[in-house]
Motif scaffolding. Structure first.
Motif, short mmCIF file in Angstrom:
data_model
loop_
_atom_site.label_atom_id
_atom_site.label_comp_id
_atom_site.label_asym_id
_atom_site.label_seq_id
_atom_site.Cartn_x
_atom_site.Cartn_y
_atom_site.Cartn_z
N GLY A 1 26.11 65.63 50.92
CA GLY A 1 24.81 65.39 52.12
C GLY A 1 24.91 66.36 53.31
N GLY A 2 23.81 66.45 54.03
CA GLY A 2 23.73 67.17 55.26
C GLY A 2 22.47 67.31 55.58
N LEU A 3 22.22 68.08 56.61
CA LEU A 3 20.86 68.75 57.18
C LEU A 3 20.44 69.73 56.50
CD1 LEU A 3 18.86 68.25 59.42
CD2 LEU A 3 20.35 69.97 60.69
N VAL A 4 19.05 69.74 56.11
CA VAL A 4 18.41 70.91 55.36
C VAL A 4 16.93 70.83 55.80
CG1 VAL A 4 18.00 69.04 53.30
CG2 VAL A 4 18.19 71.70 53.05
N GLN A 5 16.58 71.90 55.87
CA GLN A 5 15.13 72.39 56.30
C GLN A 5 13.99 71.78 55.13
OE1 GLN A 5 14.10 72.92 59.42
NE2 GLN A 5 16.26 72.49 59.64
N PRO A 6 13.01 71.62 55.55
CA PRO A 6 12.02 71.01 54.45
C PRO A 6 11.79 72.04 53.41
CG PRO A 6 11.01 70.45 56.58
CD PRO A 6 12.41 71.16 56.71
N GLY A 7 11.86 72.06 52.16
CA GLY A 7 11.63 72.95 51.03
C GLY A 7 12.81 73.50 50.69
N GLY A 8 13.91 73.03 51.26
CA GLY A 8 15.39 73.41 50.90
C GLY A 8 15.99 72.53 49.74
N LEU B 1 24.74 60.89 53.91
CA LEU B 1 23.39 61.12 54.78
C LEU B 1 22.95 62.39 54.29
CD1 LEU B 1 21.44 59.98 56.81
CD2 LEU B 1 22.86 61.16 58.41
N VAL B 2 21.60 62.32 53.84
CA VAL B 2 20.54 63.36 53.73
C VAL B 2 19.56 63.58 54.82
CG1 VAL B 2 19.06 64.78 52.25
CG2 VAL B 2 21.18 63.82 51.43
N THR B 3 19.42 64.45 55.55
CA THR B 3 18.51 64.69 56.77
C THR B 3 17.58 65.79 56.29
OG1 THR B 3 20.02 63.48 58.41
CG2 THR B 3 18.17 64.56 59.13
N VAL B 4 16.24 65.37 56.17
CA VAL B 4 15.48 66.59 56.35
C VAL B 4 14.44 66.29 57.59
CG1 VAL B 4 13.55 67.94 54.77
CG2 VAL B 4 15.59 66.47 53.62
N PRO B 5 14.64 67.13 58.48
CA PRO B 5 13.81 67.19 59.87
C PRO B 5 12.36 67.50 59.42
CG PRO B 5 15.09 68.86 60.00
CD PRO B 5 15.53 68.41 58.57
N ALA B 6 11.39 66.83 60.13
CA ALA B 6 10.02 67.17 60.00
C ALA B 6 9.30 68.19 60.83
CB ALA B 6 9.30 65.70 60.63
N LEU C 1 12.76 69.77 49.08
CA LEU C 1 13.07 68.53 49.97
C LEU C 1 12.14 68.15 51.14
CD1 LEU C 1 16.83 68.54 49.92
CD2 LEU C 1 15.68 66.56 49.23
N LYS C 2 11.78 67.01 51.31
CA LYS C 2 10.71 66.62 52.08
C LYS C 2 11.28 65.88 53.35
CE LYS C 2 7.47 66.32 48.37
NZ LYS C 2 6.58 65.54 47.70
N PRO C 3 10.81 65.64 54.31
CA PRO C 3 11.27 64.81 55.33
C PRO C 3 11.26 63.35 54.95
CG PRO C 3 9.64 66.40 56.48
CD PRO C 3 9.62 66.53 54.89
N GLU C 4 10.49 62.93 54.01
CA GLU C 4 10.29 61.57 53.48
C GLU C 4 11.82 61.45 52.61
OE1 GLU C 4 7.71 63.51 53.38
OE2 GLU C 4 6.72 63.28 51.43
N ASP C 5 12.46 62.61 52.31
CA ASP C 5 13.63 62.22 51.48
C ASP C 5 14.83 61.97 52.15
OD1 ASP C 5 12.52 65.01 49.63
OD2 ASP C 5 12.61 63.02 48.85
N THR C 6 14.54 61.92 53.76
CA THR C 6 15.69 61.83 54.56
C THR C 6 16.24 60.11 54.30
OG1 THR C 6 14.90 63.12 56.19
CG2 THR C 6 16.33 61.10 56.95
N ALA C 7 17.56 60.04 53.99
CA ALA C 7 18.10 58.72 53.58
C ALA C 7 19.77 58.71 53.56
CB ALA C 7 17.45 58.20 52.23
#
Length: 128
Positions: free
Chosen positions: A9-16, A123-128, A85-91
């Motif tokens: 898991g990690g932080l990834v930008q939308p579309g990543g 944790l996967v975080t995709v910021p808006a 990936l989309k922001p709504e995939d954050t979980a």
């Protein structure tokens, strides 16, 4: 002792993209199905994909075409490749293992039955 451990898991930008891993120990994937689940903040946990010992897979509609589940039975590993990936995939993403004869991985894409062991989540975080 049966155990599954998630990572990746990690932080990834939308579309990543991200690839999650689920390492199984104490049992073999030859006899167990594996399911990926996720829980977003303030929401209930939901199943997203599952794989059976014969390699058959199923997905929830909202991840079809973006996520791919796979396994390496020799390494006792299951992977979840997540693209677009989309922001709504954050979980928090969890994997769970269920004995093949006490579970099913149906067309709805959610592992059901006796989910014998769960991981601690990643944790996967995709910021808006």
């Amino acid at each position: 002792q049966l155990q599954v451990v998630e990572s990746g898991g990690g932080l990834v930008q939308p579309g990543g993209s991200l690839r999650l891993s689920c390492a199984a120990s104490g049992f073999t994937l030859d006899h167990y199905r594996i399911g990926w689940f996720r829980q977003a903040p303030g929401k209930e946990r939901e199943g997203i994909s599952c794989i059976s010992p014969d390699g058959s897979t199923n997905y929830r509609n909202f991840v079809k075409g973006r996520f791919t589940i796979s396994s390496d039975n020799a390494k006792n590993m299951v992977y979840l490749q997540m693209n677009s990936l989309k922001p709504e995939d954050t979980a928090v993403y969890y994997c769970a293992a269920a004995p093949r004869i006490q579970s099913m991985c149906g067309s709805a894409g959610q592992l059901a039955g006796y989910l014998e062991v769960w991981g601690q989540g990643t944790l996967v975080t995709v910021p808006a």
